[in-house]
Design a protein around this motif. Structure first.
Motif, PDB file in Angstrom:
ATOM      1  N   ALA A   1       0.828  -1.202   0.000  1.00 51.78           N
ATOM      2  CA  ALA A   1       0.000   0.000   0.000  1.00 51.78           C
ATOM      3  C   ALA A   1       0.866   1.257   0.000  1.00 51.78           C
ATOM      4  CB  ALA A   1      -0.901  -0.004   1.234  1.00 51.78           C
ATOM      5  N   GLY A   2       0.402   2.267  -0.709  1.00 52.50           N
ATOM      6  CA  GLY A   2       1.077   3.567  -0.667  1.00 52.50           C
ATOM      7  C   GLY A   2       2.262   3.654  -1.613  1.00 52.50           C
ATOM      8  N   THR A   3       2.839   4.846  -1.689  1.00 49.29           N
ATOM      9  CA  THR A   3       3.990   5.070  -2.570  1.00 49.29           C
ATOM     10  C   THR A   3       5.231   4.438  -1.945  1.00 49.29           C
ATOM     11  OG1 THR A   3       3.052   7.108  -3.421  1.00 49.29           O
ATOM     12  CG2 THR A   3       5.435   6.841  -3.645  1.00 49.29           C
ATOM     13  N   PRO A   4       5.874   3.538  -2.671  1.00 59.39           N
ATOM     14  CA  PRO A   4       7.050   2.863  -2.096  1.00 59.39           C
ATOM     15  C   PRO A   4       8.314   3.721  -2.207  1.00 59.39           C
ATOM     16  CG  PRO A   4       6.594   2.020  -4.278  1.00 59.39           C
ATOM     17  CD  PRO A   4       5.541   3.049  -4.002  1.00 59.39           C
ATOM     18  N   ASN A   5       9.403   3.201  -1.696  1.00 64.93           N
ATOM     19  CA  ASN A   5      10.716   3.856  -1.756  1.00 64.93           C
ATOM     20  C   ASN A   5      11.304   3.603  -3.149  1.00 64.93           C
ATOM     21  OD1 ASN A   5      13.272   4.827  -1.368  1.00 64.93           O
ATOM     22  ND2 ASN A   5      13.804   3.434   0.300  1.00 64.93           N
ATOM     23  N   ILE A   6      10.762   4.292  -4.134  1.00 63.02           N
ATOM     24  CA  ILE A   6      11.097   4.006  -5.540  1.00 63.02           C
ATOM     25  C   ILE A   6      12.591   4.197  -5.804  1.00 63.02           C
ATOM     26  CG2 ILE A   6      10.538   4.519  -7.952  1.00 63.02           C
ATOM     27  CD1 ILE A   6       7.926   5.884  -6.804  1.00 63.02           C
ATOM     28  N   ALA A   7      13.117   5.349  -5.422  1.00 60.94           N
ATOM     29  CA  ALA A   7      14.546   5.616  -5.672  1.00 60.94           C
ATOM     30  C   ALA A   7      15.412   4.601  -4.932  1.00 60.94           C
ATOM     31  CB  ALA A   7      14.895   7.034  -5.233  1.00 60.94           C
ATOM     32  N   GLY A   8      14.990   4.255  -3.734  1.00 58.17           N
ATOM     33  CA  GLY A   8      15.734   3.259  -2.962  1.00 58.17           C
ATOM     34  C   GLY A   8      15.814   1.934  -3.691  1.00 58.17           C
ATOM     35  N   PHE A   9      14.687   1.531  -4.290  1.00 61.41           N
ATOM     36  CA  PHE A   9      14.695   0.246  -5.009  1.00 61.41           C
ATOM     37  C   PHE A   9      15.449   0.341  -6.333  1.00 61.41           C
ATOM     38  CE2 PHE A   9      11.542  -0.935  -1.871  1.00 61.41           C
ATOM     39  CZ  PHE A   9      12.024  -2.192  -1.543  1.00 61.41           C
ATOM     40  N   VAL A  10      15.492   1.518  -6.915  1.00 60.50           N
ATOM     41  CA  VAL A  10      16.351   1.687  -8.088  1.00 60.50           C
ATOM     42  C   VAL A  10      17.807   1.418  -7.652  1.00 60.50           C
ATOM     43  CG1 VAL A  10      17.244   3.381  -9.738  1.00 60.50           C
ATOM     44  CG2 VAL A  10      14.780   3.247  -9.291  1.00 60.50           C
ATOM     45  N   GLY A  11      18.165   1.954  -6.487  1.00 60.89           N
ATOM     46  CA  GLY A  11      19.495   1.680  -5.923  1.00 60.89           C
ATOM     47  C   GLY A  11      19.672   0.207  -5.602  1.00 60.89           C
ATOM     48  N   MET A  12      18.626  -0.410  -5.107  1.00 64.59           N
ATOM     49  CA  MET A  12      18.675  -1.857  -4.801  1.00 64.59           C
ATOM     50  C   MET A  12      18.972  -2.657  -6.077  1.00 64.59           C
ATOM     51  SD  MET A  12      17.989  -4.700  -2.907  1.00 64.59           S
ATOM     52  CE  MET A  12      16.750  -4.848  -1.625  1.00 64.59           C
ATOM     53  N   GLY A  13      18.331  -2.273  -7.173  1.00 62.90           N
ATOM     54  CA  GLY A  13      18.592  -2.959  -8.450  1.00 62.90           C
ATOM     55  C   GLY A  13      20.060  -2.847  -8.840  1.00 62.90           C
ATOM     56  N   ALA A  14      20.629  -1.642  -8.641  1.00 63.39           N
ATOM     57  CA  ALA A  14      22.046  -1.431  -8.968  1.00 63.39           C
ATOM     58  C   ALA A  14      22.940  -2.237  -8.021  1.00 63.39           C
ATOM     59  CB  ALA A  14      22.383   0.056  -8.889  1.00 63.39           C
ATOM     60  N   ALA A  15      22.524  -2.348  -6.758  1.00 60.59           N
ATOM     61  CA  ALA A  15      23.308  -3.125  -5.786  1.00 60.59           C
ATOM     62  C   ALA A  15      23.323  -4.602  -6.173  1.00 60.59           C
ATOM     63  CB  ALA A  15      22.730  -2.950  -4.379  1.00 60.59           C
ATOM     64  N   VAL A  16      22.171  -5.106  -6.593  1.00 59.48           N
ATOM     65  CA  VAL A  16      22.097  -6.512  -7.014  1.00 59.48           C
ATOM     66  C   VAL A  16      22.979  -6.736  -8.250  1.00 59.48           C
ATOM     67  CG1 VAL A  16      20.571  -8.262  -8.004  1.00 59.48           C
ATOM     68  CG2 VAL A  16      19.850  -6.985  -5.978  1.00 59.48           C
ATOM     69  N   ASP A  17      22.935  -5.789  -9.185  1.00 57.87           N
ATOM     70  CA  ASP A  17      23.809  -5.902 -10.365  1.00 57.87           C
ATOM     71  C   ASP A  17      25.275  -5.931  -9.940  1.00 57.87           C
ATOM     72  OD1 ASP A  17      21.667  -5.890 -12.056  1.00 57.87           O
ATOM     73  OD2 ASP A  17      21.912  -3.806 -12.719  1.00 57.87           O
ATOM     74  N   TYR A  18      25.612  -5.063  -8.992  1.00 58.10           N
ATOM     75  CA  TYR A  18      27.005  -4.959  -8.536  1.00 58.10           C
ATOM     76  C   TYR A  18      27.464  -6.281  -7.900  1.00 58.10           C
ATOM     77  CZ  TYR A  18      31.216  -3.117  -6.415  1.00 58.10           C
ATOM     78  OH  TYR A  18      32.533  -2.915  -6.059  1.00 58.10           O
ATOM     79  N   LEU A  19      26.645  -6.801  -6.988  1.00 60.65           N
ATOM     80  CA  LEU A  19      27.015  -8.040  -6.290  1.00 60.65           C
ATOM     81  C   LEU A  19      27.005  -9.229  -7.249  1.00 60.65           C
ATOM     82  CD1 LEU A  19      25.069  -7.556  -2.924  1.00 60.65           C
ATOM     83  CD2 LEU A  19      27.540  -7.360  -3.281  1.00 60.65           C
ATOM     84  N   SER A  20      26.050  -9.234  -8.182  1.00 61.67           N
ATOM     85  CA  SER A  20      25.980 -10.342  -9.145  1.00 61.67           C
ATOM     86  C   SER A  20      27.225 -10.366 -10.017  1.00 61.67           C
ATOM     87  CB  SER A  20      24.749 -10.214 -10.038  1.00 61.67           C
ATOM     88  OG  SER A  20      23.585 -10.178  -9.252  1.00 61.67           O
ATOM     89  N   ALA A  21      27.715  -9.174 -10.404  1.00 64.91           N
ATOM     90  CA  ALA A  21      28.918  -9.114 -11.241  1.00 64.91           C
ATOM     91  C   ALA A  21      30.132  -9.647 -10.478  1.00 64.91           C
ATOM     92  CB  ALA A  21      29.158  -7.682 -11.710  1.00 64.91           C
ATOM     93  N   LEU A  22      30.181  -9.373  -9.167  1.00 63.18           N
ATOM     94  CA  LEU A  22      31.289  -9.927  -8.369  1.00 63.18           C
ATOM     95  C   LEU A  22      31.142 -11.434  -8.221  1.00 63.18           C
ATOM     96  CD1 LEU A  22      31.699  -7.453  -5.357  1.00 63.18           C
ATOM     97  CD2 LEU A  22      33.279  -7.798  -7.255  1.00 63.18           C
ATOM     98  N   ASP A  23      29.908 -11.898  -8.159  1.00 61.14           N
ATOM     99  CA  ASP A  23      29.526 -13.291  -7.893  1.00 61.14           C
ATOM    100  C   ASP A  23      29.638 -13.560  -6.388  1.00 61.14           C
ATOM    101  OD1 ASP A  23      29.362 -16.066  -7.498  1.00 61.14           O
ATOM    102  OD2 ASP A  23      30.099 -16.477  -9.516  1.00 61.14           O
ATOM    103  N   MET A  24      28.553 -13.936  -5.774  1.00 60.75           N
ATOM    104  CA  MET A  24      28.526 -14.108  -4.326  1.00 60.75           C
ATOM    105  C   MET A  24      29.466 -15.214  -3.837  1.00 60.75           C
ATOM    106  SD  MET A  24      26.836 -11.588  -3.361  1.00 60.75           S
ATOM    107  CE  MET A  24      26.757 -11.898  -1.586  1.00 60.75           C
ATOM    108  N   HIS A  25      29.827 -16.153  -4.705  1.00 64.29           N
ATOM    109  CA  HIS A  25      30.817 -17.161  -4.298  1.00 64.29           C
ATOM    110  C   HIS A  25      32.165 -16.487  -4.036  1.00 64.29           C
ATOM    111  CE1 HIS A  25      27.807 -19.646  -6.417  1.00 64.29           C
ATOM    112  NE2 HIS A  25      28.090 -20.522  -5.467  1.00 64.29           N
ATOM    113  N   ASN A  26      32.503 -15.507  -4.894  1.00 62.76           N
ATOM    114  CA  ASN A  26      33.764 -14.773  -4.713  1.00 62.76           C
ATOM    115  C   ASN A  26      33.710 -13.881  -3.478  1.00 62.76           C
ATOM    116  OD1 ASN A  26      34.890 -15.860  -7.070  1.00 62.76           O
ATOM    117  ND2 ASN A  26      33.935 -14.282  -8.340  1.00 62.76           N
ATOM    118  N   VAL A  27      32.555 -13.259  -3.261  1.00 58.78           N
ATOM    119  CA  VAL A  27      32.379 -12.419  -2.075  1.00 58.78           C
ATOM    120  C   VAL A  27      32.584 -13.258  -0.817  1.00 58.78           C
ATOM    121  CG1 VAL A  27      30.617 -11.175  -0.724  1.00 58.78           C
ATOM    122  CG2 VAL A  27      30.885 -10.709  -3.179  1.00 58.78           C
ATOM    123  N   GLU A  28      31.966 -14.415  -0.795  1.00 57.75           N
ATOM    124  CA  GLU A  28      32.061 -15.295   0.370  1.00 57.75           C
ATOM    125  C   GLU A  28      33.513 -15.730   0.600  1.00 57.75           C
ATOM    126  OE1 GLU A  28      29.787 -18.903  -0.002  1.00 57.75           O
ATOM    127  OE2 GLU A  28      30.008 -19.384   2.116  1.00 57.75           O
TER     128      GLU A  28
END
Ligand code: PMP
Length: 407
Positions: A276-303
């Motif tokens: 319900a209501g207006t979500p944290n749109i800009a925040g989730f745009v940032g979340m999308g970029a964060a997922v792209d960033y971590l995916s490019a590193l590969d979480m196996h490498n991060v671990e």
């Protein structure tokens, strides 16, 4: 594992370049919140500069760009945890996600005589909502204890999975001990007994590959700000059958299909029924970029990177006389709570800060765990892949210096 230039990765995080009290910052508080790479900061900035509009409402161009960006983030996050986008409710963080389960799933179902099973190592966000539900339904709360190394007592867990237990809430990774719980095994045992499972993934998702389908839980709660995304972002993944059956928790715009004042209001399909209501749109745009960033590193490498840093830190800690580590379970994550004999944790953290070192001190939103550990506070050094071996050396040197001052 691929060879990654970790110095270049670190350089992606603008804040890590700054000084604190005239000293280079050593940020060992990532379990509290992570730092953000430039791509995330820029994605938020670009959204407000070029695309800002509300989602799912306007037919105009900006409205559809904003909706596409927001839904794109949902899709990326879903892929990141091996889920379907429509089974992911976007929330402000883990706290809201767990409360959604508490109010929409548990409150209408539980009754006197039922039990909610928790573990001794839960964060308050995975304790207090259940206490509120217990108070209102008459259900009782039962707790599974830990073994001396900080791992979950699995025998006790199985013994306590009685017919009365309707819900099991367990953290994937402890924010104090670093213990990684065998959540797939735990959820399989729970499922066999008809117990619904809620996994708090706050401290897992930033540090290791997570596959909600493989875990086999009923609900998985996550938070964005610990995984390089902006604050005020998170999600609840849930099995479709639960999302279909659960009534909405918060009412308002966008969560309905039709509103009638004569009582014929029709809710939207999940996940929108819960948004319900207006979500944290800009925040989730940032979340999308964060997922792209971590995916490019590969979480196996991060671990793997964080395990290497952890081994270094623990090796150096072992050389410091009177230093006690809380949580030594095999395979633990890079979160190290510690205390030094005769020194108050808060004093230690305060003097470390003057050396530019950021660690957390206190009870880490886990009072029941600290009571079990028998201490009023600990210091916690929590690492991320962007930390370095040099920082660990500098931290150990500062710790030795500060300790001499306090002794
Ligand atoms: N669970 C755990 C294990 C956590 O570490 C945290 C954050 N400290 C939370 C839940 C709460 O997350 P948030 O404040 O982002 O809702």
């Amino acid at each position: 594992a691929a060879t990654i230039d970790w110095a270049a990765v670190r350089a992606d995080f603008p804040l890590l370049q700054r000084k604190v009290h005239g000293k280079p910052l050593v940020y060992f508080d990532s379990a509290n919140t992570s730092q953000k790479p430039a791509t995330v900061i820029e994605a938020v900035d670009d959204f407000y500069r070029r695309h800002n509009a509300n989602v799912s409402r306007a037919v105009h161009q900006l409205g559809s760009e904003a909706t596409e960006a927001y839904e794109g983030a949902r899709g990326r996050l879903a892929r990141f945890i091996n889920a379907r986008p429509d089974d992911l409710v976007l929330t402000s963080g883990t706290t809201f996600a767990i409360n959604l389960v508490a109010y929409s799933w548990a409150l209408p179902r539980l009754k006197a005589g039922d039990a909610i099973l928790l573990t001794r190592m839960e964060h308050h966000a995975n304790i207090v909502p259940w206490q509120l539900v217990a108070e209102r339904t008459g259900a009782r709360i039962d707790v599974v204890d830990l073994l001396p190394d900080g791992s979950l007592d699995i025998d006790m867990l199985h013994a306590k999975m009685t017919g009365a237990v309707k819900l099991l809430a367990v953290g994937h990774v402890s924010n104090v001990l670093g213990t990684v719980n065998p959540v797939a095994d735990i959820c399989r045992e729970a499922r066999r007994r008809g117990i619904t499972t809620v996994v708090d993934g706050s401290q897992a998702l930033p540090h290791r590959p997570v596959d909600v389908a493989a875990i086999g839980c009923d609900f998985y709660a996550l938070t964005g700000h610990k995984m390089c995304a902006p604050t005020g972002t998170g999600a609840l993944w849930a099995r479709r059958e639960h999302l279909e059956a659960m009534p909405p928790f918060i009412g308002g715009g966008e969560m309905i299909k039709e509103v009638r004042l004569d009582g014929g209001t029709v809710f939207n399909d999940p996940p929108r029924k819960f948004e319900a209501g207006t979500p944290n749109i800009a925040g989730f745009v940032g979340m999308g970029a964060a997922v792209d960033y971590l995916s490019a590193l590969d979480m196996h490498n991060v671990e793997a990177r964080e395990q290497e840093l952890l081994a270094h830190l623990v090796e150096e800690f072992a050389k410091i006389e009177g230093l006690r580590i809380f949580g030594t379970a095999p395979g633990k994550a890079a979160v190290v709570s510690f205390a030094i004999e005769g020194v108050h944790s808060h004093d230690l953290a305060t003097l470390l800060d003057l050396e530019g070192m950021a660690v957390r001190s206190g009870q880490h939103c886990a009072h029941p765990l600290l009571q079990w550990l028998g201490v009023s506070a600990t210091c916690r050094a929590s690492l991320a892949f962007y930390n370095t071996h040099d920082e660990i050396e500098a931290f150990i040197a500062a710790l030795r210096k500060v300790r001499t001052l306090l002794a």
